[in-house]
Design a protein around this motif. Structure first.
Motif, PDB file in Angstrom:
ATOM      1  N   LEU A 127      85.206 101.074  11.863  1.00  0.00           N
ATOM      2  CA  LEU A 127      85.700 102.300  11.238  1.00  0.00           C
ATOM      3  C   LEU A 127      86.394 101.999   9.917  1.00  0.00           C
ATOM      4  N   GLY A 130      85.037 103.362   6.417  1.00  0.00           N
ATOM      5  CA  GLY A 130      85.941 104.223   5.676  1.00  0.00           C
ATOM      6  C   GLY A 130      86.271 103.676   4.301  1.00  0.00           C
ATOM      7  N   ILE A 185      93.297 109.380  11.084  1.00  0.00           N
ATOM      8  CA  ILE A 185      92.197 109.093  10.152  1.00  0.00           C
ATOM      9  C   ILE A 185      91.176 110.217  10.179  1.00  0.00           C
ATOM     10  N   ALA A 217      90.462 112.891   7.082  1.00  0.00           N
ATOM     11  CA  ALA A 217      89.108 112.936   6.526  1.00  0.00           C
ATOM     12  C   ALA A 217      88.533 114.346   6.582  1.00  0.00           C
ATOM     13  N   SER A 274      92.820 111.327   0.575  1.00  0.00           N
ATOM     14  CA  SER A 274      92.039 110.105   0.375  1.00  0.00           C
ATOM     15  C   SER A 274      92.901 108.889   0.045  1.00  0.00           C
ATOM     16  N   LEU A 327      94.772 107.688   3.012  1.00  0.00           N
ATOM     17  CA  LEU A 327      93.786 107.232   3.985  1.00  0.00           C
ATOM     18  C   LEU A 327      93.412 105.773   3.758  1.00  0.00           C
ATOM     19  N   LEU A 331      93.756 103.134   6.741  1.00  0.00           N
ATOM     20  CA  LEU A 331      92.652 102.314   7.239  1.00  0.00           C
ATOM     21  C   LEU A 331      93.009 100.829   7.220  1.00  0.00           C
ATOM     22  N   ILE A 363      83.437 110.088   7.064  1.00  0.00           N
ATOM     23  CA  ILE A 363      84.485 109.242   7.649  1.00  0.00           C
ATOM     24  C   ILE A 363      84.994 109.862   8.941  1.00  0.00           C
ATOM     25  N   GLY A 365      84.531 108.377  12.686  1.00  0.00           N
ATOM     26  CA  GLY A 365      85.718 108.126  13.500  1.00  0.00           C
ATOM     27  C   GLY A 365      85.570 108.714  14.899  1.00  0.00           C
TER      28      GLY A 365
END
Length: 421
Positions: free
Chosen positions: A202, A206, A266, A270, A301, A304, A308, A366, A370
């Motif tokens: 993931l 991502g 996440i 997204a 974003s 994120l 990640l 994404i 996920g």
């Protein structure tokens, strides 16, 4: 946090001016290129070229610093940046701008690495996390201030190209004249991509998708704004909204990430970012909607990226975290190179709204992936300790990424390795 700033003010002031210079040239080229009649394809190639240079620099600048030293690298790359910025309005050809953007990307990454290595050397175990936060705030503030300068100048003239050249040149003074000693420079080798995928599919997926989203925001936002008829002031406000959204939401999202299953967060970020893009895709003639969507996508974003990275580190041994950061930067960089090319093509094929459709597809992808990963291996996060979230920008170099890894490692010295997702 104030103590961190006062202890390294020269570095932060220098970095602020560097970000003003970089933020100016990114928006300015999109506006001036459109004014000069560059095609969408030509502009997308120009914008993509920056990320080509940035990616290569993140790999080769560390070796260059080891050979000739921080000061020489800093001065040489700064001089090249100033020279290229002055040449842009003189050489009004797509091929010349493309070459210039590769050089600019390479050199900006190089000066960031040099300055950031000083910052890392100045930080202590106790304040490294705060230093990272201040650094991110300075970065965002510089880009936002650059948009204000663009809104006050004449895109068709030379002045706006001279200002970033001067800002970059002035940025070296506080850094090079700082009393801080030259730090020893060492970087960790990257993990193989297949090992990163094995640790967290993931996070790898991502990071690649976010590279495209970030490149569209940084490289093509001004092009999009110009094509839909926004004024220079409106375009500057729109681009600023992207980074203000990132700055405002970074810390609340970080707080949440340390208190819940990161996969849920996440996926949520997204889907929210994808939904924000779709709003502007369907409502194309409302400036307020465009600004709102820009702030939402930027606010989702950028945090994120850091989320990640923290999520992937939940599945890495502490001795592998620093090595993993380089691999993730490479994955993100490849996505960033492809981003402007794809979004430019989409704008040609389906119209200007292709800008929003591009970011929507990537963000929704994404979220969808996920959800898929959660069906493959359920994870009981409620009973496990996770590494803390650290604010890291999507424009990070290997140095900042490794500073973040040190924050993770220091906070999780006693954590046990967790089985891959």
């Amino acid at each position: 946090m104030l103590q961190v700033f006062t202890g390294s003010w020269a570095l932060f002031v220098g970095m602020f001016m560097l970000m003003v210079g970089n933020g100016l040239q990114g928006t300015l080229l999109g506006l001036r290129g459109d004014q000069e009649g560059f095609s969408t394809l030509a502009l997308s190639i120009v914008m993509s070229a920056y990320f080509v240079g940035f990616l290569f620099s993140s790999r080769y600048t560390p070796e260059l610093i080891r050979r000739v030293g921080h000061v020489r690298v800093f001065a040489a790359m700064g001089s090249l940046i100033s020279a290229v910025l002055i040449c842009y309005p003189v050489l009004l050809e797509p091929w010349a701008w493309t070459i210039g953007r590769v050089i600019i990307g390479f050199c900006f990454c190089g000066v960031y690495i040099t300055a950031e290595s000083w910052l890392n050397n100045a930080a202590t175990n106790e304040n490294r996390g705060k230093a990272l936060s201040v650094y991110m705030i300075v970065q965002m503030a510089g880009i936002v201030f650059a948009q204000w300068i663009v809104s006050r100048g004449d895109v068709s003239g030379y002045t706006l190209f001279i200002i970033p050249s001067v800002m970059v040149s002035l940025a070296f003074a506080p850094v090079l004249l700082s009393a801080r000693p030259m730090p020893a420079f060492e970087t960790t080798k990257r993990m193989k991509i297949k090992d990163l995928i094995a640790a967290s599919p993931l996070a790898c997926f991502g990071m690649f998708m976010l590279g495209g989203v970030f490149a569209a925001q940084f490289g093509m936002s001004a092009v999009y704004g110009n094509r839909v008829g926004l004024t220079v002031g409106e375009i500057s406000f729109f681009v600023s909204a992207i980074y203000v959204g990132a700055l405002v939401l970074q810390y609340p999202i970080g707080w949440l990430s340390d208190r819940m299953d990161r996969r849920f967060l996440i996926i949520g970020l997204a889907f929210i970012g994808g939904a924000g893009s779709l709003v502007a895709y369907f409502i194309t003639d409302n400036f307020a909607v465009i600004v709102f969507s820009g702030a939402v996508v930027g606010g989702m974003s950028n945090p994120l990226y850091a989320l990640l990275l923290a999520y992937a580190n939940d599945y890495l041994d502490k001795e592998d975290m620093a090595a993993g950061s380089g691999g993730f930067l490479f994955v993100n960089g490849v996505g960033a190179i492809a981003g402007p090319l794809i979004v430019g093509r989409m704008m040609d094929v389906i119209g200007n709204s292709g800008y929003w459709l591009f970011t929507a597809v990537l963000m929704l992808a994404i979220g969808a992936y996920g959800l898929y990963r959660m069906t493959q291996r359920p994870r009981a996060d409620l009973d496990m300790e996770v590494v803390p979230y650290a604010p890291v920008s999507a424009a990070s170099t290997p140095i900042v990424a490794e500073v973040a890894q040190e924050v993770y490692i220091e906070a999780g010295e006693e954590d046990e390795a967790i089985e891959p997702a």
